[in-house]
Scaffold this active site. Sequence first.
Site, PDB file in Angstrom:
ATOM      1  N   GLU A 193      63.595  26.086  31.300  1.00 52.95           N
ATOM      2  CA  GLU A 193      65.005  25.666  31.283  1.00 52.95           C
ATOM      3  C   GLU A 193      65.137  24.413  30.417  1.00 52.95           C
ATOM      4  OE1 GLU A 193      66.250  25.097  35.331  1.00 52.95           O
ATOM      5  OE2 GLU A 193      65.956  27.232  35.825  1.00 52.95           O
ATOM      6  N   GLU A 240      53.473  29.447  26.808  1.00 53.74           N
ATOM      7  CA  GLU A 240      52.686  29.878  27.976  1.00 53.74           C
ATOM      8  C   GLU A 240      51.801  28.733  28.504  1.00 53.74           C
ATOM      9  OE1 GLU A 240      51.475  33.944  28.093  1.00 53.74           O
ATOM     10  OE2 GLU A 240      53.053  34.549  26.714  1.00 53.74           O
ATOM     11  N   GLN A 278      43.389  24.253   3.371  1.00 52.81           N
ATOM     12  CA  GLN A 278      42.551  23.362   2.562  1.00 52.81           C
ATOM     13  C   GLN A 278      41.717  24.148   1.546  1.00 52.81           C
ATOM     14  OE1 GLN A 278      43.284  20.360   3.113  1.00 52.81           O
ATOM     15  NE2 GLN A 278      41.847  19.343   1.739  1.00 52.81           N
ATOM     16  N   PHE A 312      60.738  37.386  29.894  1.00 55.79           N
ATOM     17  CA  PHE A 312      60.331  36.525  31.018  1.00 55.79           C
ATOM     18  C   PHE A 312      61.068  35.202  30.889  1.00 55.79           C
ATOM     19  CE2 PHE A 312      57.214  33.252  32.515  1.00 55.79           C
ATOM     20  CZ  PHE A 312      56.870  33.751  33.767  1.00 55.79           C
TER      21      PHE A 312
HETATM   22  N1  COS Z   1      47.721  31.633  40.698  1.00 52.72           N
HETATM   23  C1  COS Z   1      48.159  31.682  41.980  1.00 52.72           C
HETATM   24  N2  COS Z   1      48.755  30.628  42.608  1.00 52.72           N
HETATM   25  C2  COS Z   1      48.901  29.500  41.898  1.00 52.72           C
HETATM   26  C3  COS Z   1      48.467  29.379  40.570  1.00 52.72           C
HETATM   27  C4  COS Z   1      47.855  30.506  39.964  1.00 52.72           C
HETATM   28  N3  COS Z   1      47.421  30.471  38.693  1.00 52.72           N
HETATM   29  N4  COS Z   1      48.753  28.147  40.114  1.00 52.72           N
HETATM   30  C5  COS Z   1      49.339  27.482  41.147  1.00 52.72           C
HETATM   31  N5  COS Z   1      49.427  28.314  42.209  1.00 52.72           N
HETATM   32  C6  COS Z   1      49.979  27.990  43.534  1.00 52.72           C
HETATM   33  C7  COS Z   1      49.256  26.784  44.123  1.00 52.72           C
HETATM   34  O1  COS Z   1      48.074  27.185  44.791  1.00 52.72           O
HETATM   35  C8  COS Z   1      50.301  26.215  45.063  1.00 52.72           C
HETATM   36  O2  COS Z   1      50.312  26.969  46.242  1.00 52.72           O
HETATM   37  P1  COS Z   1      50.538  26.271  47.697  1.00 52.72           P
HETATM   38  O3  COS Z   1      51.928  25.684  47.625  1.00 52.72           O
HETATM   39  O4  COS Z   1      50.437  27.420  48.651  1.00 52.72           O
HETATM   40  O5  COS Z   1      49.466  25.254  47.834  1.00 52.72           O
HETATM   41  C9  COS Z   1      51.600  26.494  44.312  1.00 52.72           C
HETATM   42  O6  COS Z   1      51.339  27.580  43.398  1.00 52.72           O
HETATM   43  C10 COS Z   1      52.091  25.299  43.529  1.00 52.72           C
HETATM   44  O7  COS Z   1      51.072  24.921  42.636  1.00 52.72           O
HETATM   45  P2  COS Z   1      50.925  23.441  42.075  1.00 52.72           P
HETATM   46  O8  COS Z   1      51.082  22.474  43.209  1.00 52.72           O
HETATM   47  O9  COS Z   1      49.700  23.363  41.239  1.00 52.72           O
HETATM   48  O10 COS Z   1      52.239  23.336  41.166  1.00 52.72           O
HETATM   49  P3  COS Z   1      52.731  22.193  40.197  1.00 52.72           P
HETATM   50  O11 COS Z   1      54.181  22.017  40.394  1.00 52.72           O
HETATM   51  O12 COS Z   1      51.830  21.014  40.294  1.00 52.72           O
HETATM   52  O13 COS Z   1      52.589  22.867  38.730  1.00 52.72           O
HETATM   53  C11 COS Z   1      51.573  23.570  36.679  1.00 52.72           C
HETATM   54  C12 COS Z   1      51.469  23.381  38.209  1.00 52.72           C
HETATM   55  C13 COS Z   1      51.803  22.289  35.887  1.00 52.72           C
HETATM   56  C14 COS Z   1      50.213  24.146  36.339  1.00 52.72           C
HETATM   57  C15 COS Z   1      52.699  24.607  36.372  1.00 52.72           C
HETATM   58  O14 COS Z   1      53.965  24.038  36.551  1.00 52.72           O
HETATM   59  C16 COS Z   1      52.592  25.157  34.957  1.00 52.72           C
HETATM   60  O15 COS Z   1      51.813  26.081  34.692  1.00 52.72           O
HETATM   61  N6  COS Z   1      53.415  24.637  34.009  1.00 52.72           N
HETATM   62  C17 COS Z   1      53.507  25.180  32.694  1.00 52.72           C
HETATM   63  C18 COS Z   1      54.589  26.198  32.653  1.00 52.72           C
HETATM   64  C19 COS Z   1      54.442  27.131  31.506  1.00 52.72           C
HETATM   65  O16 COS Z   1      53.372  27.613  31.190  1.00 52.72           O
HETATM   66  N7  COS Z   1      55.558  27.406  30.863  1.00 52.72           N
HETATM   67  C20 COS Z   1      55.595  28.335  29.799  1.00 52.72           C
HETATM   68  C21 COS Z   1      56.694  29.273  30.103  1.00 52.72           C
HETATM   69  S1  COS Z   1      56.427  30.870  29.508  1.00 52.72           S
HETATM   70  S2  COS Z   1      56.424  30.774  27.578  1.00 52.72           S
END
Ligand code: COS
Length: 382
Positions: free
Chosen positions: A126, A364, A337, A122
């Site tokens: 980046e 994640e 510990q 997956f």
């Molecule tokens: N399930 C379904 N839809 C989701 C969702 C979920 N769990 N989380 C967000 N969405 C949807 C939102 O509802 C929103 O939809 P609309 O545009 O229709 O309103 C869209 O996705 C964007 O969501 P949001 O505005 O919350 O996005 P952000 O850019 O604010 O980012 C976070 C949200 C920070 C939570 C996200 O970027 C994240 O999870 N970051 C961590 C990444 C990560 O885990 N990386 C590890 C990589 S794999 S090892």
Amino acid sequence: MALDPDIFAQLIDTVERFVKERLVPIEAEVAENDLIPAAVIEEMKDLGLFGISIPEKFGGLGLTNEEEVRLIMAFSRTSPAFRVCFGGNVGIGSQGIVLDGTDGQRDKYLPKLASGEFIASFALTEPEAGSDAASISTVARREGDFYVINGRKRFITNARNADIITVMARTGAADEKSGAISAFIVENAAPGLSFGKPEKKMGMQGTHICDVIFDDCRVPVENLIGGQEGIGFKTAMKVLDRGRMSVAAGSIGVAERLIEECVAYTKEREQFGKPIASFQLIQAMLADSQAESYAARTMVLDAASKKDQGESIISEAACCKMFASEMVGRVADRAVQIFGGAGYVADYPIERFYRDVRVYRIYEGTTQIQQLIIARELLKDS
Ligand code: COS
């Protein structure tokens, strides 16, 4: 649908025996050689572990969410590196296809992922887009029957030995955020795909991460997940909800193993003329670890069963990932510990587990990102 309880109990029993008899004895060797023997991976395939979350009609076991986390907890009472062998196929590498793939994509890839013939990885992160996943800059440009992908992904687990990689790339404008992101299935033979060097890591030896480089990498249009542009970010978020439950379950398995190691050691190690288990300050550390591990187990089972009943568990998955990964960090710290000097040297497994579990609070989605998600869900208008 849930398996027959007797069959499921037998499966757990088989997994527990496999872990105890086959994996625990080679933990040190795997860490030393930074390699999981191919024969062991074949045995995991034979046990059906690569297909636990893939529906039965595609050759998987089709476990419910609750069954899946129970199985992962049982499997995780050993080095977390072993779970990574099939983690992509069960979680983040395959679930994009399971949840949002077209029928053609499911028919083509899921049976191979379920059997372990194909390994899935997956690629979201980046160099400049980690926690802020919607800011990725990898681009996929449509050219006739192909998408041409350019960009670089970072810290991608199992990338080099993956047969397919789920890749998130931007198909819309650079200033548009999540709605401009699409998900693709990229096969390892795709022209223009290459890999960076394996990174040296703090722990999890036996698993490998590296950059994935796309240089005019051509992917057929039928590999756009769901056949629709702009839904890839949501696919990735849904996939991560599921992956976060697996990380939480993995944390619990390791915590239970560490507690078991601590109990055995405290009964055997003597100081001041008696086993250290008789000292209340040692008992307090054991008790804290047991209570926290039990709390995590209970919350993960609750969230998984809610998901099985069709509820959305965005907040619960984030709570589980945050609490369980932080919990196992504390349990591992207490284990060091309790073991004292023996916890700091590599003759015992404790220092290895201490390093291995550190990443659970990062990948994640970091603990801080889970906090943001939990708060976002609490505060949003209903
Ligand atoms: N399930 C379904 N839809 C989701 C969702 C979920 N769990 N989380 C967000 N969405 C949807 C939102 O509802 C929103 O939809 P609309 O545009 O229709 O309103 C869209 O996705 C964007 O969501 P949001 O505005 O919350 O996005 P952000 O850019 O604010 O980012 C976070 C949200 C920070 C939570 C996200 O970027 C994240 O999870 N970051 C961590 C990444 C990560 O885990 N990386 C590890 C990589 S794999 S090892």
